[in-house]
Write a protein that holds these residues in place. Structure first.
Motif, PDB file in Angstrom:
ATOM      1  N   ILE A  82       0.974  -1.167   0.060  1.00  0.00           N
ATOM      2  CA  ILE A  82       0.040  -0.015   0.028  1.00  0.00           C
ATOM      3  C   ILE A  82       0.967   1.429   0.069  1.00  0.00           C
ATOM      4  N   ARG A  83       0.679   2.175  -0.966  1.00  0.00           N
ATOM      5  CA  ARG A  83       1.233   3.447  -0.895  1.00  0.00           C
ATOM      6  C   ARG A  83       0.354   4.477  -0.840  1.00  0.00           C
ATOM      7  N   VAL A  84       0.557   5.606   0.008  1.00  0.00           N
ATOM      8  CA  VAL A  84      -0.306   6.649   0.052  1.00  0.00           C
ATOM      9  C   VAL A  84       0.646   7.906  -0.113  1.00  0.00           C
ATOM     10  N   THR A  85       0.154   8.563  -1.309  1.00  0.00           N
ATOM     11  CA  THR A  85       1.092   9.632  -1.763  1.00  0.00           C
ATOM     12  C   THR A  85       0.380  11.003  -1.485  1.00  0.00           C
ATOM     13  N   ASP A  86       1.182  11.933  -0.918  1.00  0.00           N
ATOM     14  CA  ASP A  86       0.794  13.293  -0.614  1.00  0.00           C
ATOM     15  C   ASP A  86       0.836  14.275  -2.039  1.00  0.00           C
ATOM     16  N   THR A  87      -0.362  14.533  -2.467  1.00  0.00           N
ATOM     17  CA  THR A  87      -0.202  15.245  -3.772  1.00  0.00           C
ATOM     18  C   THR A  87       0.585  16.704  -3.741  1.00  0.00           C
ATOM     19  N   GLN A  88       0.312  17.385  -2.712  1.00  0.00           N
ATOM     20  CA  GLN A  88       1.036  18.602  -2.592  1.00  0.00           C
ATOM     21  C   GLN A  88       2.479  18.747  -2.521  1.00  0.00           C
ATOM     22  N   SER A  89       3.102  17.707  -1.709  1.00  0.00           N
ATOM     23  CA  SER A  89       4.494  17.661  -1.817  1.00  0.00           C
ATOM     24  C   SER A  89       4.934  16.558  -2.701  1.00  0.00           C
ATOM     25  N   ASN A  90       4.163  15.791  -3.167  1.00  0.00           N
ATOM     26  CA  ASN A  90       4.331  14.603  -4.021  1.00  0.00           C
ATOM     27  C   ASN A  90       5.464  13.692  -3.717  1.00  0.00           C
ATOM     28  N   GLN A  91       4.980  13.387  -2.167  1.00  0.00           N
ATOM     29  CA  GLN A  91       5.980  12.403  -1.370  1.00  0.00           C
ATOM     30  C   GLN A  91       5.196  11.307  -0.957  1.00  0.00           C
ATOM     31  N   VAL A  92       5.503  10.216  -0.525  1.00  0.00           N
ATOM     32  CA  VAL A  92       4.827   9.065   0.187  1.00  0.00           C
ATOM     33  C   VAL A  92       4.702   9.553   1.407  1.00  0.00           C
ATOM     34  N   PHE A  93       3.367   9.493   1.832  1.00  0.00           N
ATOM     35  CA  PHE A  93       2.630   9.941   3.138  1.00  0.00           C
ATOM     36  C   PHE A  93       2.775   8.693   4.082  1.00  0.00           C
ATOM     37  N   LEU A  94       2.325   7.680   3.506  1.00  0.00           N
ATOM     38  CA  LEU A  94       2.296   6.395   4.403  1.00  0.00           C
ATOM     39  C   LEU A  94       2.589   5.116   3.204  1.00  0.00           C
ATOM     40  N   SER A  95       3.136   4.043   3.674  1.00  0.00           N
ATOM     41  CA  SER A  95       3.388   2.825   3.009  1.00  0.00           C
ATOM     42  C   SER A  95       3.584   1.754   3.692  1.00  0.00           C
ATOM     43  N   ALA A  96       3.157   0.472   3.017  1.00  0.00           N
ATOM     44  CA  ALA A  96       3.475  -0.713   3.783  1.00  0.00           C
ATOM     45  C   ALA A  96       3.734  -1.619   2.826  1.00  0.00           C
ATOM     46  N   LEU A  97       4.449  -2.860   2.900  1.00  0.00           N
ATOM     47  CA  LEU A  97       5.081  -3.869   1.945  1.00  0.00           C
ATOM     48  C   LEU A  97       5.131  -4.945   2.606  1.00  0.00           C
ATOM     49  N   ARG A  98       4.562  -5.922   2.212  1.00  0.00           N
ATOM     50  CA  ARG A  98       4.692  -7.335   2.891  1.00  0.00           C
ATOM     51  C   ARG A  98       5.824  -7.859   2.564  1.00  0.00           C
ATOM     52  N   SER A  99       6.503  -8.362   3.655  1.00  0.00           N
ATOM     53  CA  SER A  99       8.009  -8.786   3.866  1.00  0.00           C
ATOM     54  C   SER A  99       7.858 -10.099   2.994  1.00  0.00           C
ATOM     55  N   GLU A 100       7.130 -10.907   3.116  1.00  0.00           N
ATOM     56  CA  GLU A 100       7.379 -12.203   2.124  1.00  0.00           C
ATOM     57  C   GLU A 100       6.481 -12.103   0.778  1.00  0.00           C
ATOM     58  N   ARG A 101       7.421 -11.440  -0.379  1.00  0.00           N
ATOM     59  CA  ARG A 101       6.582 -11.158  -1.239  1.00  0.00           C
ATOM     60  C   ARG A 101       6.235 -12.491  -2.453  1.00  0.00           C
ATOM     61  N   ARG A 102       4.865 -12.474  -2.599  1.00  0.00           N
ATOM     62  CA  ARG A 102       4.620 -13.425  -3.479  1.00  0.00           C
ATOM     63  C   ARG A 102       5.099 -13.623  -4.977  1.00  0.00           C
ATOM     64  N   VAL A 103       5.082 -15.023  -5.359  1.00  0.00           N
ATOM     65  CA  VAL A 103       5.765 -15.167  -6.554  1.00  0.00           C
ATOM     66  C   VAL A 103       4.559 -15.377  -7.454  1.00  0.00           C
ATOM     67  N   GLY A 104       4.323 -14.606  -8.374  1.00  0.00           N
ATOM     68  CA  GLY A 104       3.296 -14.994  -9.472  1.00  0.00           C
ATOM     69  C   GLY A 104       2.735 -13.274  -9.865  1.00  0.00           C
TER      70      GLY A 104
END
Length: 915
Positions: A74-96
């Motif tokens: 999940i990635r939430v981007t702030d449009t005003q600053s064009n920066q990532v506001f919040l993000s989350a990435l699953r540690s065990e990335r799926r293959v597929g």
């Protein structure tokens, strides 16, 4: 068979191919729907955090969405600053394969951010692969099962019956006719088999009849020759034998005319010969024996010339019954024709009496409940009865010829047996309690009586032992002692036993100048479990509670069950009351683990009251009474706690007792009333509903609010009857307002936990609505979060039933309990009620304001209405209206009021602040 297999395989293949395509489309559509739903939730939930730039406020939502196993990042981007506001990435990335979805975050008409979700789509391929594998397995299983079924049908319906027919035909040809042919089938083969069975039975019958007739003819000829020879040999001695025979002999014609009789028969029947000849023989035969006499005459004597000995009853001249044994022989004329009958009669009166005595003695011996053993003079067992076998386990064959020592238990000294046998030899008998051993090795007590049997020379020939098993009586005595001092269900000491222990502990504490403590424990909401899951579940819960309490106690400390769900714990010696507090805390902690009960996971908590000797009492009754008052104080303070006794608790205890005693009759005396507080739509001030609130018009204390008596009603089991009355009264009042032409509205009623678990809740609701002609949507059922989460499985069933009837559902006091979003979406509630604790300090308290705002936004996203209760100020009104709250109720608009006053308010239709 090939046609059948192809007929099964081709349609199954076509259907499987179509099913795979449909499943692929369904899975793809479901994934797209879930992606859009989660994207909408995140975009809505991130409005406030992005606007306020509060990562802390948005992090819980990101974590909640990441709980979905299909979300990769999940990635939430702030449009005003064009920066990532919040993000989350699953540690065990799926293959597929993966898919990306995006949506802008719009707040107050302005795009303030962008949300991007990455989904794992590999599960689609896995699901389709599993579907294909399952279909292939089903195809193979169908084909194999079809072949096996066809072969089984051919074998059972054709091959095996034909083989049986062949074997039976062979048996008929060989004249092996003893075994019948069994055919249960009703088809052509079965009919053929039944014809074969008929042929076999007829052949066997004909052959058996031929053989029997041949044998009978041979026997008849043989007997006739023997009789004729015997008659000829005895003819010269006939008269001597006839007159001197000790057995009675009577000769009569075939029609019963007496022709002659010997003296023995005349004495037996009390006739002289002339008197007897005037009698017909059949008048001498007892009514119960006449049929047997005639049968033997017709079917034996007249056919074979004689009849073997049989028993009958004759009647003498005085009408007395005479039991006799009879032999009958035919007498023939010169032409060999039977013209008379010769009967030899023997008196068997004494034999019958002896047999009856023997039979009676045998029945008494065999059927008496006491075991009987007869031995010879050397103490070897000669006879035993059925009760002996049942008591000892030895059969008659196992003990005959054995010494009586086979039953010895080994518990008695040799001197005991010596004294016993000496008493028998000297006095002729002995009786007393003794221990013996059964065949299985079990040692048991018995009451034994031994008598010596002597011959005319006063020599002992036998010993007769009569004994009864005392096991059950001793077990009953022990059981009575146990029941007098212990609880049957938990095996804990009962109140009486605990009373003795406490009095002893008081004596010791007084002697040693020490303190002791008494703890009274009551299980919180035990009645809810007992009434909703059943008494068997309640019994199991009490046993678990007893085990947990015992495991928490130290050496010397004792627990007893006082009754119901109350337990008494004795701490016999303490140096300081803090030791009692530590013991109470240990007990409380032992209840933290949940309990699996009848497929339900529940958590039970205790409320504990503590009284200390000598400060809180100097006898058992006082200490228990004061501990009970402290325990009620613990319950009223929120349960799952312990409290020490204080003097002012007595007043509260007396008040609770008074309330409880009068609460039993409050319904019968119509002392309960309902007040109604309106619920107003914030958009236009329209009165859309009301909440029914119970009051008790106490005869001496006046109007009491629910806080004064509801808890007592729950603890004492009155809450269900009170709740059902509220349902009926609310429906009655609602129908009355409707008949008066007042505006239509919904009426909210509160359900307790125990009432919500009742199996007949739906029936009570439906009956109350139908009896007053109300539609189901006019009733709004309010349930608190804590009630819902006590047993989620049962709750979902009850909610489905209520919703299926068409009633509305509101979750009361939202935010004060579990507030689980995953469960909230499953409950399908119509309304969320913001608890007054969150409304009280808005808009001044930022935390309460944020909570209220979040609840309102969440409810709208879940298509629920929001009701704010406890609104008392105009500032609260403006804040809630600005945030989009749907309905409010509180003192700002109106207090709860009697139905007549509420009817006048409802007639106005609207209610706004300041009116």
């Amino acid at each position: 068979m090939i046609a059948v297999v192809l007929g099964l395989l081709i349609p199954a293949s076509i259907i499987s191919y179509l099913s795979i395509n449909i499943q692929r489309d369904n899975l793809t559509a479901q994934l797209e729907t879930d992606e859009k739903r989660l994207l909408d939730i995140v975009a809505l939930g991130m409005q406030e955090p992005l606007w306020n730039l509060s990562r802390q406020a948005g992090s819980p939502l990101i974590s909640s969405v990441m709980e979905d196993a299909r979300v990769v990042s999940i990635r939430v981007t702030d449009t005003q600053s064009n920066q990532v506001f919040l993000s989350a990435l699953r540690s065990e990335r799926r293959v597929g394969g993966v898919s990306f979805v995006q949506k802008p975050v719009i707040y107050r008409g302005e795009e303030i951010g962008q949300v991007t979700l990455e989904f794992d789509t590999e599960h689609l391929a896995n699901a389709l692969h599993n579907q294909v594998k399952n279909i292939l397995l089903i195809l193979v299983a169908q084909l194999v099962l079809s072949i096996l079924l066809i072969m089984s049908i051919l074998h059972s319906r054709f091959l095996r019956p034909m083989h049986s027919l062949t074997e039976q035909a062979t048996q008929l040809a060989e004249l092996k006719l003893e075994s019948p042919f069994y055919w249960a089938r009703r088809d052509e083969i079965g009919k053929l088999g039944k014809h074969l069975e008929w042929t076999r039975s007829e052949l066997k019958r004909l052959i058996d009849e031929l053989r029997a007739k041949t044998l009978a003819l041979e026997a008849d000829i043989s007997r006739r020759r023997e009789v004729e020879d015997a008659l000829r040999r005895s003819e010269n001695k006939y008269r001597e034998l006839f007159w001197s025979n000790l057995d009675g002999i009577v000769i009569s014609s075939l029609d019963g005319q007496v022709m002659d009789a010997n003296p023995a028969f005349l004495n037996l029947m009390c006739y002289n010969l002339d008197q007897l000849k005037q009698q017909n023989f059949w008048s001498l035969v007892g009514q119960e024996s006449e049929a047997l006499e005639r049968f033997n005459l017709d079917n034996k004597v007249l056919r074979f010339g004689y009849c073997d000995e049989f028993e009958a009853v004759y009647m003498n001249r005085f009408g007395n019954h005479v039991p006799v044994s009879v032999k009958t022989v035919a007498m023939r004329d010169a032409f060999g024709r039977i013209n008379a009958v010769w009967r030899m009669v023997r008196d068997i009166s004494e034999k019958r009496a002896a047999e009856e005595r023997v039979q009676l003695a045998a029945k008494v011996f065999e059927n008496t409940v006491e075991g009987i053993m007869i031995t010879d003079s050397e103490k070897r067992i000669r006879s035993v009865n059925k009760a002996f076998t049942e008591i000892t386990g030895y059969s008659q064959q196992e003990v005959l010829g054995q010494k009586t020592s086979i039953l010895s238990s080994g518990r008695h000294e040799e001197s005991f047996y010596s004294a016993m046998w000496q008493a028998i030899d000297n006095q002729g008998s002995w009786q007393g309690e003794i221990w013996n051993r059964r065949k299985n090795g079990e040692i048991y007590p018995e009451w034994l009586a031994i008598n010596a049997v002597r011959n005319p020379l006063s020599e002992i020939t036998h010993y007769v032992a009569i004994f009864s098993d005392l096991t059950e009586r001793k077990a009953a005595d022990e059981r009575i002692q146990f029941l007098a001092h212990f609880d049957v269900l938990t095996s804990l000491p009962n109140r009486a036993h605990m009373h003795d222990r406490v009095e002893l502990a008081i004596h010791n504490a007084c002697r040693d100048n020490e303190q002791m403590a008494l703890l009274l424990l009551d299980l919180d909401r035990f009645k809810t479990v007992n009434e909703s899951l059943g008494h068997s579940a309640g019994d199991v819960l009490l046993q678990v509670a007893a085990d947990r309490i015992k495991s928490s106690l130290a050496a010397g400390e004792t627990v007893a069950r006082q009754g119901g769900d109350e337990f008494i714990i004795l701490l016999p010696a303490i140096s300081d009351p803090s030791e009692a507090a530590l013991a109470a805390e240990r007990i409380r902690e032992s209840f933290t683990a949940s309990i699996e009960l009848h497929n339900h996971t529940i958590t039970i908590t205790p409320s504990i009251g503590i009284s200390v000797y000598p400060d809180d009492g100097r006898d058992f009754e006082t200490l228990v009474r004061n501990a009970d008052a402290a325990m009620y104080h613990a319950k009223s303070s929120g349960r799952n706690s312990y409290k020490f006794y204080t003097a002012d608790l007595n007043a509260r205890a007396r008040e609770i007792l008074a309330i409880e005693s009068q609460l039993r009759f409050a319904l019968e005396r119509n002392e309960f009333i309902l007040h109604y507080q309106p619920q107003v739509a914030m958009a236009d001030g329209r009165i859309t509903g009301a909440e029914a609130l119970i009051r008790w018009n106490h005869p001496s204390l006046g109007i009491l609010g629910p806080a004064r008596f509801i808890e007592v009603a729950e603890e004492r089991g009155f809450i269900v009857q009170i709740g059902n009355w509220v349902i009926r009264e609310a429906c009655r009042q609602l129908a009355l307002w409707h008949d008066q032409g007042l505006p239509k509205m919904s009426l909210a009623i509160n359900l307790s936990a125990l009432q919500f678990r009742q199996q007949d809740l739906a029936e009570v609701l439906e009956k109350a609505l139908s009896s007053h002609g109300l539609s189901a949507d006019m009733l709004d059922v309010e349930v608190t979060e804590s009630v819902i989460m006590e047993d989620v499985t049962s709750t979902l069933q009850a909610i489905d039933t209520i919703k299926g009837m068409g009633l509305q559902l509101s979750i009361d006091d939202f935010g004060t309990g579990y507030s689980s979003l995953s469960y909230l979406k499953r409950f399908k509630a119509d309304k969320l009620k913001i608890d007054r604790s969150f409304v009280r300090d808005i808009p001044n308290d930022l935390d309460d304001s944020a909570i209220a705002r979040a609840i309102i936004n969440m409810a709208k996203n879940l298509n629920m209405q929001v009701v704010a209760e406890g609104v008392e100020t105009i500032d609260q009104w403006h804040f809630l209206k600005q945030e989009g709250c749907d309905l409010i109720q509180g003192y700002l608009l109106a207090k709860p009021m009697p139905p007549e006053e509420f009817a006048g308010l409802l007639a106005k239709g609207t209610l706004l602040p300041g009116e």
